[in-house]
Design a protein around this motif. Structure first.
Motif, short mmCIF file in Angstrom:
data_model
loop_
_atom_site.label_atom_id
_atom_site.label_comp_id
_atom_site.label_asym_id
_atom_site.label_seq_id
_atom_site.Cartn_x
_atom_site.Cartn_y
_atom_site.Cartn_z
N THR A 1 0.80 -1.22 0.00
CA THR A 1 0.00 0.00 0.00
C THR A 1 0.83 1.27 0.00
O THR A 1 0.37 2.32 -0.44
N GLY A 2 2.08 1.20 0.50
CA GLY A 2 2.83 2.40 0.77
C GLY A 2 2.52 2.88 2.18
O GLY A 2 1.80 2.21 2.95
N GLY A 3 3.03 4.03 2.55
CA GLY A 3 2.80 4.52 3.90
C GLY A 3 3.20 5.97 4.06
O GLY A 3 3.72 6.60 3.13
N ASP A 4 2.94 6.48 5.26
CA ASP A 4 3.29 7.87 5.57
C ASP A 4 4.77 7.95 5.95
O ASP A 4 5.26 7.17 6.77
N VAL A 5 5.46 8.90 5.36
CA VAL A 5 6.88 9.13 5.62
C VAL A 5 7.02 10.52 6.23
O VAL A 5 6.51 11.51 5.67
N TYR A 6 7.70 10.60 7.36
CA TYR A 6 7.88 11.89 8.02
C TYR A 6 9.02 12.66 7.36
O TYR A 6 10.11 12.13 7.13
N GLY B 1 8.51 19.26 8.67
CA GLY B 1 7.74 19.08 9.88
C GLY B 1 6.39 18.44 9.66
O GLY B 1 5.43 18.69 10.39
N ARG B 2 6.28 17.61 8.64
CA ARG B 2 4.99 16.94 8.35
C ARG B 2 5.25 15.58 7.72
O ARG B 2 6.38 15.25 7.34
N SER B 3 4.17 14.80 7.63
CA SER B 3 4.24 13.49 6.99
C SER B 3 3.66 13.57 5.59
O SER B 3 2.76 14.37 5.32
N ARG B 4 4.18 12.74 4.71
CA ARG B 4 3.68 12.66 3.33
C ARG B 4 3.45 11.21 2.97
O ARG B 4 4.27 10.34 3.29
N PHE B 5 2.34 10.94 2.31
CA PHE B 5 2.03 9.57 1.90
C PHE B 5 2.83 9.21 0.66
O PHE B 5 2.81 9.93 -0.34
N VAL B 6 3.54 8.09 0.74
CA VAL B 6 4.32 7.57 -0.39
C VAL B 6 3.60 6.34 -0.94
O VAL B 6 3.38 5.37 -0.20
#
Length: 353
Positions: free
Chosen positions: A112-117, A122-127
């Motif tokens: 699925t991928g996931g959130d990377v900080y 200073g935020r998370s991004r979905f990869v």
């Protein structure tokens, strides 16, 4: 087939379906637009036939799944071109493709991928993971544990994945084509019935004939020493989506609709057609099988140049649509019956016309 037809796209058609409307079309009318779609689809099938020898039924099912928008499970012994055929389909379609080798240590996030900080922001991004492609090859799908299968089940059913409480939509053409080996069961996990039911078709491959095997050998030897030539794509993803609309317009007569419903219902009470099958089926096919068989038959008819379904289309596809949806009683195994035998008995006991 003219080369221009392979890359053209078909504008949306309006109005009711008219049986036989594909013949004698004038340029610019709905029939001509549909002919462009059909020519491209048949060109795709011809290109696959040049890449794979001896598995014609598999190639038909690959195109049927593509036209129906349904997922495909291919089961067979090693060396029967399962992975090769699916990769050939991906090369023939101008669409994104990713192969995932399923293993016991695979994690849901690997699909699925996931959130990377991002510390700098200073935020998370979905990869995005491998599932965010048009065509996904799940190689040896039964080697992944239950959590991975659960993540894949949501993708197959809902066309989305959920990570961190947020849902992310998958591509419109998203299609899973999975393989599994029936022999090597060490370190495998049987697919749950709920997931099996999400596969439009379950194709079981056998060894090619002696003539086909000789042709495979001759073809491979002829290629020896030659630089590999990558054929141009036969169809693009936009045209595939247009063709799916055409497939849904293929005429399915009322009598055939009734035959499909009767056949699927007979899998739940097989003794109603064949007394000897009483008590041998623990669970029959769900209503999803009715839709699957109807849509697959429409796609097969379209692939073969018709705008109407024949009884033979339904009979040919019934084993592939139903075999993975039946749960047999252990007594059936004692009597030497498998799901294919049950479907065959039900087809022989009732007529689809």
């Amino acid at each position: 087939m003219q080369p221009a037809a392979t890359l053209a796209t078909c504008p949306d058609l309006t109005g009711p379906h008219v049986a036989g409307g594909f013949g004698g079309a004038r340029p610019g009318d709905a029939g001509a637009d549909t002919d462009v779609c059909r020519s491209a689809v048949q060109g795709l099938r011809e290109q696959l036939a040049r890449s794979i020898v001896g598995q014609q039924a598999l190639l038909d099912r690959l195109v049927v799944a593509l036209l129906s928008g349904g997922h495909l499970l291919v089961e067979g012994l090693p060396g029967l071109a399962k992975t090769t055929a699916i990769k050939a389909l991906a090369r023939a379609v101008h669409a994104s493709f990713r192969r995932v080798q399923f293993t016991p240590d695979l994690l849901p996030g690997d699909l699925t991928g996931g959130d990377v900080y991002l510390p700098a922001e200073g935020r998370s991004r979905f990869v995005e993971g491998p599932l965010f492609h048009d065509l996904v090859l799940a190689d040896e799908i039964n080697r992944a544990p239950a959590k991975v299968q659960s993540a894949l089940l949501e993708a197959m059913q809902e066309g989305q994945v959920t990570v961190g409480g947020r849902s992310h939509a998958l591509p419109a053409m998203f299609l899973v084509m999975a393989t599994q080996n029936p022999l090597d069961q060490s370190g495998t996990y049987p697919l749950p019935e709920a997931q099996l039911d999400r596969f439009l078709l379950h194709v079981v491959l056998d060894y090619p004939s002696a003539e086909q095997e000789r042709l495979i050998l001759d073809t491979e030897l002829a290629r020896a020493g030659q630089a590999p030539v990558e054929p141009p794509g036969a169809i693009d993803s936009v045209l595939v989506l247009r063709a799916r609309q055409r497939v849904r317009g293929v005429h399915l007569a009322d009598s055939l609709r009734g035959g499909i419903v009767d056949l699927v219902r007979a899998t739940r009470e097989p003794q109603s057609r064949r007394a000897a099958l009483g008590g041998l089926v623990e669970a029959g096919a769900s209503p999803r099988a009715v839709l699957a068989l109807a849509h697959a038959a429409q796609a097969l008819a379209y692939l073969r140049g018709r705008d109407y379904v024949l009884p033979e289309d339904i009979v040919e596809l019934a084993p592939d649509v139903l075999r993975h949806r039946l749960v047999l009683h252990p007594q059936a195994r004692v009597q030497g019956l498998d799901a294919d035998a049950v479907v065959r008995e039900l087809l022989q006991a009732g007529e689809i016309a």
